[in-house]
Motif scaffolding. Structure first.
Motif, PDB file in Angstrom:
ATOM      1  N   ARG A  74       0.994  -1.084  -0.090  1.00 43.77           N
ATOM      2  CA  ARG A  74      -0.123  -0.002   0.041  1.00 43.77           C
ATOM      3  C   ARG A  74       0.665   1.289   0.030  1.00 43.77           C
ATOM      4  N   PRO A  75       0.900   2.045  -1.140  1.00 45.38           N
ATOM      5  CA  PRO A  75       1.792   3.043  -1.174  1.00 45.38           C
ATOM      6  C   PRO A  75       1.668   4.156  -0.288  1.00 45.38           C
ATOM      7  N   ASP A  76       0.216   4.313   0.379  1.00 48.84           N
ATOM      8  CA  ASP A  76       0.058   5.257   1.172  1.00 48.84           C
ATOM      9  C   ASP A  76       0.928   5.108   2.626  1.00 48.84           C
ATOM     10  N   ALA A  77       1.171   3.888   2.981  1.00 49.58           N
ATOM     11  CA  ALA A  77       1.845   3.449   4.204  1.00 49.58           C
ATOM     12  C   ALA A  77       3.287   4.213   4.116  1.00 49.58           C
ATOM     13  N   LEU A  78       3.821   4.389   3.118  1.00 48.91           N
ATOM     14  CA  LEU A  78       5.056   5.376   2.954  1.00 48.91           C
ATOM     15  C   LEU A  78       5.161   6.537   3.741  1.00 48.91           C
ATOM     16  N   LYS A  79       3.824   7.237   3.664  1.00 51.80           N
ATOM     17  CA  LYS A  79       3.754   8.629   4.241  1.00 51.80           C
ATOM     18  C   LYS A  79       3.038   8.611   5.825  1.00 51.80           C
ATOM     19  N   TRP A  80       2.911   7.142   6.159  1.00 54.36           N
ATOM     20  CA  TRP A  80       2.456   7.124   7.753  1.00 54.36           C
ATOM     21  C   TRP A  80       3.595   7.838   8.520  1.00 54.36           C
ATOM     22  N   ASN A  81       3.204   8.258   9.685  1.00 57.97           N
ATOM     23  CA  ASN A  81       4.079   8.789  10.744  1.00 57.97           C
ATOM     24  C   ASN A  81       4.787   7.604  11.677  1.00 57.97           C
ATOM     25  N   TRP A  82       5.722   6.994  10.925  1.00 57.81           N
ATOM     26  CA  TRP A  82       6.147   5.719  11.674  1.00 57.81           C
ATOM     27  C   TRP A  82       6.975   6.096  12.858  1.00 57.81           C
ATOM     28  N   GLU A  83       6.689   5.224  14.019  1.00 58.64           N
ATOM     29  CA  GLU A  83       7.854   5.338  15.074  1.00 58.64           C
ATOM     30  C   GLU A  83       7.907   4.140  15.416  1.00 58.64           C
TER      31      GLU A  83
END
Length: 274
Positions: A94-103
């Motif tokens: 899912r390409p949108d996951a690349l823009k998640w605020n990962w922590e």
């Protein structure tokens, strides 16, 4: 006492409204492992992510207050380095996951556990690292599995299923004149026939996506098999399969063996380019 017709009609109207509000979604692309099941959602992803961010912040604050947050710099660096190779691979699903605020954080705890909340909030427990003497490849398998749960929005799906089931059971109990005991029995029946099997299906999806994320990140996908062999030795007696929310260790290892082999060419390709 029988329900009056007006009450019955109101309950049926609410049931129809609940069904209309249900959304069928394709949260991820199938990837090489071919996970392409559509999911029904009653709860929005925005609601889940907002709640997860709040809960994650609370967990970190409590851990920091007790001196249990990222206490070992080497372990923290190791976990974050693995995450930095796995997270870029999420775009395949899912390409949108690349823009998640990962922590990504490490919590000092004896529990052999790790998790990833909706929106990419990851925690790895030191017990998982230390008790299993875990290799980087095995740790990538664990983290890939947990990231897969977030990609597939399994938490949102389970919350939606439970909300829908509770609503349907309440409506059915009211229409049929069931008491509290009858309603509780219906809830147990739901968990045995639908809830637990659905949860096991989610675990299998996360296993399969996890090995692909690991392989694409340059980690040996076969380590998922050795990981669960270690976990099986560490754990006690397993519950009967039909009463467990997870697949049995034997089933899990058998399935991972097949899918690790399927994504091995991705691993070999990544090794050549690194």
């Amino acid at each position: 006492m029988a329900l009056k017709p007006i009450i019955k009609n109101s309950l049926l109207a609410l049931a129809v409204t609940g069904l209309v509000a249900c959304e069928t979604v394709q949260t991820t692309q199938g990837g090489a492992v071919g996970v392409d099941r559509k999911q029904s959602m009653l709860i929005s992803s925005q609601e889940m992510e907002a709640q997860s961010s709040k809960e994650y912040a609370q967990v970190l604050a409590e851990a920091k207050g007790k001196g249990l947050l990222n206490r070992n710099a080497a372990q923290t660096q190791r976990v974050k380095a693995i995450a930095n190779r796995l997270i870029p691979q999420t775009g395949v699903f899912r390409p949108d996951a690349l823009k998640w605020n990962w922590e990504v954080n490490v919590l000092s705890s004896d529990d052999t556990n790790a998790w990833c909340m909706p929106g990419g909030k990851i925690a790895v427990y030191t017990g998982l690292i230390e008790k299993l003497k875990i290799t980087d490849d095995e740790l990538a398998a664990v983290m890939g599995h947990e990231i897969a749960h977030a990609l597939r929005e399994h938490a949102r799906e389970r919350a939606s299923q439970q909300a829908g089931a509770n609503f349907a059971i309440s409506v059915g109990a009211a229409l049929l004149g069931l008491g509290d005991v009858g309603q509780q029995g219906a809830q147990y029946a739901y968990m045995g026939l639908m809830g637990l099997p659905n949860s096991r299906a989610n675990e299998t999806e996360a296993d399969r996506i996890g090995v692909e994320l690991a392989a694409r990140g340059g980690y040996d996908p076969k380590a998922a098999v050795t990981l669960w062999q270690k976990m099986a030795k560490l754990g006690g007696e397993e519950p009967m399969k039909f009463m467990s929310t997870h697949p049995s260790s034997a089933d899990r290892i058998a399935d991972l063996t097949v899918y690790a082999q399927r994504v091995d060419p991705l691993y070999q390709q990544t090794r050549k380019t690194r």
